[in-house]
Design a protein around this motif. Structure first.
Motif, PDB file in Angstrom:
ATOM      1  N   LYS A  40      18.945   3.834  47.534  1.00 56.17           N
ATOM      2  CA  LYS A  40      20.240   3.364  47.171  1.00 56.17           C
ATOM      3  C   LYS A  40      21.036   4.555  46.512  1.00 56.17           C
ATOM      4  N   GLU A  41      20.100   5.583  45.216  1.00 54.35           N
ATOM      5  CA  GLU A  41      20.712   7.114  44.386  1.00 54.35           C
ATOM      6  C   GLU A  41      21.134   7.240  45.464  1.00 54.35           C
ATOM      7  N   ASP A  42      20.743   7.626  46.069  1.00 54.40           N
ATOM      8  CA  ASP A  42      20.577   8.326  47.877  1.00 54.40           C
ATOM      9  C   ASP A  42      22.316   7.969  47.979  1.00 54.40           C
ATOM     10  N   LEU A  43      22.233   6.817  48.810  1.00 51.96           N
ATOM     11  CA  LEU A  43      23.467   6.213  49.140  1.00 51.96           C
ATOM     12  C   LEU A  43      24.948   6.774  47.708  1.00 51.96           C
ATOM     13  N   SER A  44      24.551   6.611  46.883  1.00 51.39           N
ATOM     14  CA  SER A  44      25.382   6.581  45.897  1.00 51.39           C
ATOM     15  C   SER A  44      26.437   8.581  46.153  1.00 51.39           C
ATOM     16  N   SER A  45      24.711   8.615  45.946  1.00 44.36           N
ATOM     17  CA  SER A  45      25.416  10.435  45.811  1.00 44.36           C
ATOM     18  C   SER A  45      26.318  10.504  46.980  1.00 44.36           C
ATOM     19  N   LYS A  46      25.504   9.654  48.337  1.00 47.83           N
ATOM     20  CA  LYS A  46      26.411  10.037  49.626  1.00 47.83           C
ATOM     21  C   LYS A  46      28.011   9.304  49.635  1.00 47.83           C
ATOM     22  N   ILE A  47      28.299   8.098  48.957  1.00 44.94           N
ATOM     23  CA  ILE A  47      29.603   7.439  48.997  1.00 44.94           C
ATOM     24  C   ILE A  47      30.038   9.000  47.618  1.00 44.94           C
ATOM     25  N   LYS A  48      30.388   9.138  47.369  1.00 42.39           N
ATOM     26  CA  LYS A  48      30.396   9.682  46.371  1.00 42.39           C
ATOM     27  C   LYS A  48      30.924  11.761  46.699  1.00 42.39           C
ATOM     28  N   GLU A  49      30.529  11.955  47.818  1.00 39.57           N
ATOM     29  CA  GLU A  49      30.037  12.831  48.847  1.00 39.57           C
ATOM     30  C   GLU A  49      31.563  12.549  49.344  1.00 39.57           C
TER      31      GLU A  49
ATOM     32  N   GLU B  79      41.814  12.366  62.833  1.00 32.95           N
ATOM     33  CA  GLU B  79      40.775  12.362  63.765  1.00 32.95           C
ATOM     34  C   GLU B  79      39.557  11.655  62.354  1.00 32.95           C
ATOM     35  N   MET B  80      39.706  12.866  62.425  1.00 35.07           N
ATOM     36  CA  MET B  80      38.872  13.794  60.505  1.00 35.07           C
ATOM     37  C   MET B  80      38.851  13.136  60.144  1.00 35.07           C
ATOM     38  N   LEU B  81      40.392  12.516  59.310  1.00 34.57           N
ATOM     39  CA  LEU B  81      40.534  11.208  58.189  1.00 34.57           C
ATOM     40  C   LEU B  81      39.821  10.012  58.725  1.00 34.57           C
ATOM     41  N   SER B  82      40.503   9.229  59.693  1.00 38.21           N
ATOM     42  CA  SER B  82      40.240   8.103  60.333  1.00 38.21           C
ATOM     43  C   SER B  82      38.613   7.908  60.351  1.00 38.21           C
ATOM     44  N   GLU B  83      37.576   9.147  60.788  1.00 41.90           N
ATOM     45  CA  GLU B  83      36.328   8.927  60.862  1.00 41.90           C
ATOM     46  C   GLU B  83      35.315   9.455  59.830  1.00 41.90           C
ATOM     47  N   SER B  84      36.510   9.951  58.553  1.00 37.92           N
ATOM     48  CA  SER B  84      35.725  10.181  57.411  1.00 37.92           C
ATOM     49  C   SER B  84      35.399   8.896  56.902  1.00 37.92           C
ATOM     50  N   LYS B  85      37.229   8.168  57.079  1.00 40.26           N
ATOM     51  CA  LYS B  85      37.151   6.708  56.261  1.00 40.26           C
ATOM     52  C   LYS B  85      36.043   5.613  56.873  1.00 40.26           C
ATOM     53  N   ASN B  86      35.589   5.470  58.246  1.00 40.17           N
ATOM     54  CA  ASN B  86      35.098   4.483  58.606  1.00 40.17           C
ATOM     55  C   ASN B  86      33.014   5.363  58.025  1.00 40.17           C
ATOM     56  N   ILE B  87      32.964   6.516  57.881  1.00 41.71           N
ATOM     57  CA  ILE B  87      31.785   6.388  57.299  1.00 41.71           C
ATOM     58  C   ILE B  87      31.932   5.916  56.288  1.00 41.71           C
ATOM     59  N   LEU B  88      32.562   6.721  55.137  1.00 40.16           N
ATOM     60  CA  LEU B  88      32.484   5.677  53.052  1.00 40.16           C
ATOM     61  C   LEU B  88      32.817   4.499  53.376  1.00 40.16           C
ATOM     62  N   ASP B  89      33.359   3.511  54.778  1.00 36.02           N
ATOM     63  CA  ASP B  89      33.181   2.175  54.277  1.00 36.02           C
ATOM     64  C   ASP B  89      31.556   1.654  55.318  1.00 36.02           C
ATOM     65  N   GLU B  90      31.447   2.507  56.600  1.00 34.03           N
ATOM     66  CA  GLU B  90      30.001   2.389  55.864  1.00 34.03           C
ATOM     67  C   GLU B  90      28.842   1.705  55.335  1.00 34.03           C
ATOM     68  N   LEU B  91      29.125   3.443  54.359  1.00 34.02           N
ATOM     69  CA  LEU B  91      28.258   3.490  53.049  1.00 34.02           C
ATOM     70  C   LEU B  91      28.109   2.619  52.052  1.00 34.02           C
ATOM     71  N   LYS B  92      29.188   2.043  51.626  1.00 27.06           N
ATOM     72  CA  LYS B  92      29.998   0.917  50.959  1.00 27.06           C
ATOM     73  C   LYS B  92      29.228  -0.092  51.093  1.00 27.06           C
ATOM     74  N   LYS B  93      29.177  -0.403  52.279  1.00 27.13           N
ATOM     75  CA  LYS B  93      29.252  -2.215  53.358  1.00 27.13           C
ATOM     76  C   LYS B  93      27.456  -2.170  53.110  1.00 27.13           C
ATOM     77  N   GLU B  94      26.693  -0.644  53.227  1.00 24.86           N
ATOM     78  CA  GLU B  94      25.339  -0.702  53.247  1.00 24.86           C
ATOM     79  C   GLU B  94      24.548  -0.647  51.749  1.00 24.86           C
ATOM     80  N   TYR B  95      25.516  -0.063  51.008  1.00 23.73           N
ATOM     81  CA  TYR B  95      25.354   0.455  49.373  1.00 23.73           C
ATOM     82  C   TYR B  95      25.730  -1.328  48.446  1.00 23.73           C
TER      83      TYR B  95
ATOM     84  N   SER C 217      20.420  -7.567  47.724  1.00 23.57           N
ATOM     85  CA  SER C 217      19.331  -8.102  47.670  1.00 23.57           C
ATOM     86  C   SER C 217      18.506  -8.217  46.504  1.00 23.57           C
ATOM     87  N   GLU C 218      18.859  -6.903  46.013  1.00 24.44           N
ATOM     88  CA  GLU C 218      18.265  -7.047  44.678  1.00 24.44           C
ATOM     89  C   GLU C 218      18.741  -8.121  43.566  1.00 24.44           C
ATOM     90  N   LYS C 219      20.207  -8.635  44.080  1.00 20.59           N
ATOM     91  CA  LYS C 219      20.513  -9.412  42.657  1.00 20.59           C
ATOM     92  C   LYS C 219      19.550 -11.241  43.652  1.00 20.59           C
TER      93      LYS C 219
END
Length: 96
Positions: free
Chosen positions: A24-33, A67-83, A89-91
């Protein structure tokens, strides 16, 4: 000749944090990046060039900014979803 590898007893206390919290902490830092990447790409002028780094290499290739912007937004959405899935699951574990 002594071995340079790590011994199991050397790393005994390194993993006292449970795995989901570490993930979760790793995901949080990746989301910030990723938020920073999206923000930087969003604020670029239209005539600026964007380069993509070849994975596991120091080679860069010219890439399309939109394309890079679109791809980066998709990656961000996936990271947020996983987080969010980890949060949910913790709740549910706490409720049980």
């Amino acid at each position: 000749m002594p071995s340079r590898g790590s011994r199991p007893e050397d790393s005994a206390g390194l993993f006292s944090v449970d795995h989901p919290t570490l993930h979760k902490e790793d995901l949080s830092s990746k989301i910030k990046e990723q938020k920073i990447v999206v923000d930087e790409l969003s604020n670029l002028k239209k005539n600026r060039k964007v380069y993509r780094q070849q994975q596991n290499s120091n080679i860069f290739f010219l890439a399309d900014r939109t394309e890079m912007l679109s791809e980066s937004k998709n990656i961000l959405d996936e990271l947020k979803k996983e987080y969010q899935e980890i949060e949910n699951s913790e709740k549910t574990k706490i409720k049980k």
